[in-house]
Scaffold this motif. Structure first.
Motif, PDB file in Angstrom:
ATOM      1  N   MET A  81       1.889  -3.976  -4.220  1.00  0.00           N
ATOM      2  CA  MET A  81       1.064  -3.755  -5.425  1.00  0.00           C
ATOM      3  C   MET A  81      -0.076  -2.797  -5.073  1.00  0.00           C
ATOM      4  SD  MET A  81       0.782  -5.052  -8.640  1.00  0.00           S
ATOM      5  CE  MET A  81       1.112  -6.757  -8.990  1.00  0.00           C
ATOM      6  N   ASP A  82      -0.321  -1.806  -5.937  1.00  0.00           N
ATOM      7  CA  ASP A  82      -1.424  -0.867  -5.715  1.00  0.00           C
ATOM      8  C   ASP A  82      -2.554  -1.114  -6.715  1.00  0.00           C
ATOM      9  OD1 ASP A  82      -0.965   0.761  -3.504  1.00  0.00           O
ATOM     10  OD2 ASP A  82       0.654   1.798  -4.589  1.00  0.00           O
ATOM     11  N   TYR A  83      -3.713  -1.433  -6.162  1.00  0.00           N
ATOM     12  CA  TYR A  83      -4.887  -1.674  -6.997  1.00  0.00           C
ATOM     13  C   TYR A  83      -5.817  -0.475  -6.863  1.00  0.00           C
ATOM     14  CZ  TYR A  83      -3.370  -6.553  -6.855  1.00  0.00           C
ATOM     15  OH  TYR A  83      -2.642  -7.709  -6.956  1.00  0.00           O
ATOM     16  N   VAL A  84      -6.283   0.037  -7.998  1.00  0.00           N
ATOM     17  CA  VAL A  84      -7.282   1.107  -7.980  1.00  0.00           C
ATOM     18  C   VAL A  84      -8.533   0.589  -8.675  1.00  0.00           C
ATOM     19  CG1 VAL A  84      -7.858   3.392  -8.916  1.00  0.00           C
ATOM     20  CG2 VAL A  84      -5.634   3.011  -7.834  1.00  0.00           C
ATOM     21  N   ILE A  85      -9.670   0.853  -8.038  1.00  0.00           N
ATOM     22  CA  ILE A  85     -10.952   0.413  -8.591  1.00  0.00           C
ATOM     23  C   ILE A  85     -11.829   1.645  -8.737  1.00  0.00           C
ATOM     24  CG2 ILE A  85     -13.025  -0.967  -8.116  1.00  0.00           C
ATOM     25  CD1 ILE A  85     -11.122  -2.861  -6.517  1.00  0.00           C
ATOM     26  N   ILE A  86     -12.408   1.826  -9.919  1.00  0.00           N
ATOM     27  CA  ILE A  86     -13.327   2.970 -10.121  1.00  0.00           C
ATOM     28  C   ILE A  86     -14.747   2.424 -10.089  1.00  0.00           C
ATOM     29  CG2 ILE A  86     -13.870   4.988 -11.519  1.00  0.00           C
ATOM     30  CD1 ILE A  86     -11.266   4.544 -13.051  1.00  0.00           C
ATOM     31  N   GLY A  87     -15.506   2.782  -9.036  1.00  0.00           N
ATOM     32  CA  GLY A  87     -16.883   2.332  -8.912  1.00  0.00           C
ATOM     33  C   GLY A  87     -17.072   1.425  -7.710  1.00  0.00           C
ATOM     34  N   SER A  88     -18.005   1.818  -6.820  1.00  0.00           N
ATOM     35  CA  SER A  88     -18.224   1.043  -5.590  1.00  0.00           C
ATOM     36  C   SER A  88     -19.502   0.222  -5.670  1.00  0.00           C
ATOM     37  CB  SER A  88     -18.309   1.997  -4.396  1.00  0.00           C
ATOM     38  OG  SER A  88     -19.455   2.825  -4.567  1.00  0.00           O
ATOM     39  N   GLY A  89     -19.933  -0.118  -6.902  1.00  0.00           N
ATOM     40  CA  GLY A  89     -21.088  -1.006  -7.058  1.00  0.00           C
ATOM     41  C   GLY A  89     -20.671  -2.433  -6.741  1.00  0.00           C
ATOM     42  N   ILE A  90     -21.544  -3.376  -7.084  1.00  0.00           N
ATOM     43  CA  ILE A  90     -21.278  -4.771  -6.709  1.00  0.00           C
ATOM     44  C   ILE A  90     -20.057  -5.329  -7.454  1.00  0.00           C
ATOM     45  CG2 ILE A  90     -22.995  -5.700  -8.355  1.00  0.00           C
ATOM     46  CD1 ILE A  90     -22.113  -7.134  -4.897  1.00  0.00           C
ATOM     47  N   ALA A  91     -19.812  -4.885  -8.690  1.00  0.00           N
ATOM     48  CA  ALA A  91     -18.651  -5.393  -9.437  1.00  0.00           C
ATOM     49  C   ALA A  91     -17.358  -4.906  -8.772  1.00  0.00           C
ATOM     50  CB  ALA A  91     -18.720  -4.943 -10.904  1.00  0.00           C
ATOM     51  N   GLY A  92     -17.286  -3.608  -8.504  1.00  0.00           N
ATOM     52  CA  GLY A  92     -16.082  -3.036  -7.894  1.00  0.00           C
ATOM     53  C   GLY A  92     -15.839  -3.577  -6.500  1.00  0.00           C
ATOM     54  N   MET A  93     -16.929  -3.674  -5.726  1.00  0.00           N
ATOM     55  CA  MET A  93     -16.792  -4.140  -4.341  1.00  0.00           C
ATOM     56  C   MET A  93     -16.358  -5.607  -4.288  1.00  0.00           C
ATOM     57  SD  MET A  93     -16.905  -3.682  -1.244  1.00  0.00           S
ATOM     58  CE  MET A  93     -17.111  -1.967  -1.603  1.00  0.00           C
ATOM     59  N   THR A  94     -16.941  -6.446  -5.156  1.00  0.00           N
ATOM     60  CA  THR A  94     -16.575  -7.867  -5.156  1.00  0.00           C
ATOM     61  C   THR A  94     -15.115  -8.023  -5.562  1.00  0.00           C
ATOM     62  OG1 THR A  94     -18.835  -8.368  -5.777  1.00  0.00           O
ATOM     63  CG2 THR A  94     -17.266 -10.163  -5.974  1.00  0.00           C
ATOM     64  N   ALA A  95     -14.691  -7.219  -6.530  1.00  0.00           N
ATOM     65  CA  ALA A  95     -13.285  -7.289  -6.955  1.00  0.00           C
ATOM     66  C   ALA A  95     -12.374  -6.889  -5.794  1.00  0.00           C
ATOM     67  CB  ALA A  95     -13.062  -6.381  -8.156  1.00  0.00           C
ATOM     68  N   ALA A  96     -12.738  -5.811  -5.087  1.00  0.00           N
ATOM     69  CA  ALA A  96     -11.899  -5.334  -3.973  1.00  0.00           C
ATOM     70  C   ALA A  96     -11.747  -6.426  -2.911  1.00  0.00           C
ATOM     71  CB  ALA A  96     -12.521  -4.079  -3.361  1.00  0.00           C
ATOM     72  N   LYS A  97     -12.868  -7.080  -2.581  1.00  0.00           N
ATOM     73  CA  LYS A  97     -12.806  -8.107  -1.538  1.00  0.00           C
ATOM     74  C   LYS A  97     -12.033  -9.345  -2.011  1.00  0.00           C
ATOM     75  CE  LYS A  97     -16.770  -8.455   0.781  1.00  0.00           C
ATOM     76  NZ  LYS A  97     -18.212  -8.362   1.037  1.00  0.00           N
ATOM     77  N   THR A  98     -12.178  -9.663  -3.293  1.00  0.00           N
ATOM     78  CA  THR A  98     -11.439 -10.808  -3.848  1.00  0.00           C
ATOM     79  C   THR A  98      -9.932 -10.533  -3.797  1.00  0.00           C
ATOM     80  OG1 THR A  98     -13.290 -11.248  -5.328  1.00  0.00           O
ATOM     81  CG2 THR A  98     -11.222 -12.305  -5.898  1.00  0.00           C
ATOM     82  N   ILE A  99      -9.568  -9.314  -4.186  1.00  0.00           N
ATOM     83  CA  ILE A  99      -8.134  -8.963  -4.159  1.00  0.00           C
ATOM     84  C   ILE A  99      -7.606  -9.043  -2.726  1.00  0.00           C
ATOM     85  CG2 ILE A  99      -6.492  -7.049  -4.502  1.00  0.00           C
ATOM     86  CD1 ILE A  99      -8.374  -6.133  -6.848  1.00  0.00           C
ATOM     87  N   ARG A 100      -8.403  -8.519  -1.783  1.00  0.00           N
ATOM     88  CA  ARG A 100      -7.945  -8.543  -0.382  1.00  0.00           C
ATOM     89  C   ARG A 100      -7.729  -9.967   0.112  1.00  0.00           C
ATOM     90  NH1 ARG A 100      -5.115  -5.992   1.011  1.00  0.00           N
ATOM     91  NH2 ARG A 100      -5.976  -3.963   1.493  1.00  0.00           N
ATOM     92  N   GLN A 101      -8.664 -10.886  -0.272  1.00  0.00           N
ATOM     93  CA  GLN A 101      -8.532 -12.294   0.166  1.00  0.00           C
ATOM     94  C   GLN A 101      -7.211 -12.898  -0.298  1.00  0.00           C
ATOM     95  OE1 GLN A 101     -11.879 -14.279  -1.543  1.00  0.00           O
ATOM     96  NE2 GLN A 101     -13.316 -13.451  -0.034  1.00  0.00           N
ATOM     97  N   HIS A 102      -6.764 -12.514  -1.500  1.00  0.00           N
ATOM     98  CA  HIS A 102      -5.567 -13.150  -2.083  1.00  0.00           C
ATOM     99  C   HIS A 102      -4.301 -12.357  -1.868  1.00  0.00           C
ATOM    100  CE1 HIS A 102      -8.807 -15.331  -4.076  1.00  0.00           C
ATOM    101  NE2 HIS A 102      -7.921 -16.311  -4.189  1.00  0.00           N
ATOM    102  N   ASP A 103      -4.435 -11.099  -1.458  1.00  0.00           N
ATOM    103  CA  ASP A 103      -3.242 -10.264  -1.287  1.00  0.00           C
ATOM    104  C   ASP A 103      -3.437  -9.362  -0.060  1.00  0.00           C
ATOM    105  OD1 ASP A 103      -1.070  -8.647  -1.424  1.00  0.00           O
ATOM    106  OD2 ASP A 103      -1.251  -8.198  -3.563  1.00  0.00           O
ATOM    107  N   PRO A 104      -3.108  -9.892   1.141  1.00  0.00           N
ATOM    108  CA  PRO A 104      -3.356  -9.146   2.383  1.00  0.00           C
ATOM    109  C   PRO A 104      -2.563  -7.843   2.470  1.00  0.00           C
ATOM    110  CG  PRO A 104      -2.798 -11.450   2.826  1.00  0.00           C
ATOM    111  CD  PRO A 104      -2.544 -11.216   1.376  1.00  0.00           C
TER     112      PRO A 104
END
Ligand SMILES: Cc1cc2nc3c(=O)[nH]c(=O)nc-3n(C[C@H](O)[C@H](O)[C@H](O)COP(=O)(O)OP(=O)(O)OC[C@H]3O[C@@H](n4cnc5c(N)ncnc54)[C@H](O)[C@@H]3O)c2cc1C
Length: 334
Positions: free
Chosen positions: A1-24
């Motif tokens: 699965m490919d996830y793209v996030i636009i924006g490296s603020g706290i919302a984007g960063m928290t989402a990225a880390k959450t996705i990583r925790q659940h999908d290595p």
């Protein structure tokens, strides 16, 4: 699965880390158009950091680029120009495209400048990112001599006026309302904030707004004229009159935008009208609620991340409590 996030603020960063925790195994690409500092930084600390000389951008970093690389989160320093939902692609640079299976829009918000005569003069400032803070820092010797005016009596204006005054800048805070912090503080709290700011030396003008930026040489700001006719001499006018969600990149994309606020309309799962596309943080509107704080934006990023990986989570708006710097003795940095 490919996830793209636009924006490296706290919302984007928290989402990225959450996705990583659940999908290595997932591919996670985070696009940002903020090039400095390199990595993710605490925007919420910008005002406080101006209490001491702002020198090292890296001191603000919450995640360095190598820490992100270790989590296999790829950061791409590019401005996303368009989202193409029909093709599951985002467009950037010179017609470069990136495919996604799930997309998160976490583009935050942009300050509104008060559009009046002289808006282009050197000395008219905003405070949203590290570059803005550096400009204010570079301007400090000038304003310590000639003063600054902060327009806007919200949280950012109150903090900015306090910090400038703390740095020895003769500071005037102008608010359109009859008291400070409307929508954030009770009348009693507002009176306490006003009293403390005045005791520190900040001049406060209520029931007035900016009418014109003034400059004798029509280049560098000398002051401002207010709606009540008053003229204030100042080398800097800092506009803190609110923000507008950064959603220009979604024009003509069929992603639903609230026509009044310009925020992306999402359901409590932070999902837009297009099922693979989510939005979180200062650019999103959940049942009419737009996050205005760090904690709210982080939580929305977390909820979006969980739903993007297929879990079921809902965001419940909570009004964050905010204590202005003038009421935080521990904020004294030097
Ligand atoms: C000076 C200041 C002080 C603050 N102080 C506090 C505080 O003390 N407490 C508090 O709770 N909150 C505070 N806030 C508010 C808080 O920082 C925000 O609510 C929060 O940062 C919003 O996070 P976000 O991730 O939604 O958006 P942002 O932090 O704005 O991040 C969005 C990112 O997306 C990038 N972006 C936008 N468009 C594109 C594009 N087309 N392509 C690529 N990248 C793009 C932006 O450049 C930015 O890096 C403050 C805000 C400011 C500006």
């Amino acid at each position: 699965m490919d996830y793209v996030i636009i924006g490296s603020g706290i919302a984007g960063m928290t989402a990225a880390k959450t996705i990583r925790q659940h999908d290595p195994e997932a591919g996670i690409t985070l696009f940002t158009n903020e090039f400095h500092p390199v990595g993710c930084y605490a925007r919420k600390d910008l005002t406080r950091r101006l209490m001491v000389e702002l020198v090292e951008p890296d001191e603000l970093l919450t995640e360095t680029s190598s820490e992100l690389a270790e989590q296999n989160i790829q950061v791409v320093y590019e401005d996303i120009a368009r989202v193409l939902p029909q093709m599951n692609q985002v467009l950037y640079g010179h017609y470069a495209r990136k495919n996604y299976d799930r997309l998160l829009i976490a583009t935050g918000a942009t300050p509104r400048l008060l559009d009046a005569t002289g808006l282009h003069y050197i000395g008219v400032h905003q405070l949203r990112n590290y570059e803005d803070a550096s400009l204010i820092e570079a301007w400090m010797p000038q304003i310590q001599q000639s003063g600054a005016v902060v327009i806007g009596g919200g949280i950012l204006g109150i903090d900015a006026a306090y910090v400038l005054n703390y740095r020895g800048v003769p500071t005037t805070l102008v608010a359109r309302e009859s008291r400070l912090g409307v929508g954030h503080f009770s009348e009693a709290e507002a009176a306490q904030v006003e009293e403390r700011l005045k005791a520190e030396g900040v001049k406060i003008i209520l029931n007035a707004t900016l009418e014109a930026y003034l400059s004798e040489d029509e280049r560098v700001l000398d002051g401002v004229r207010l709606s009540n006719g008053q003229v204030i001499n100042a080398r800097m006018a800092l506009c803190t009159v609110g923000v507008r969600p950064s959603t220009g990149l979604l024009e003509e994309s069929d992603i639903e935008i609230d026509e009044h606020t310009a925020a992306v309309t999402v359901n409590p799962a932070m999902q837009t009208n297009i099922p693979q596309i989510y939005a979180a943080g200062g650019c999103a509107s959940v049942d009419g609620f737009i996050a205005a704080t760090w904690v709210e934006s982080a939580e929305q990023g977390r909820i979006a991340g969980l739903n993007m990986v297929g879990q079921s989570a809902s965001y419940t708006p909570q009004q964050a409590v905010y204590t202005p710097l003038v009421l935080q003795p521990a904020a004294q940095y030097a």
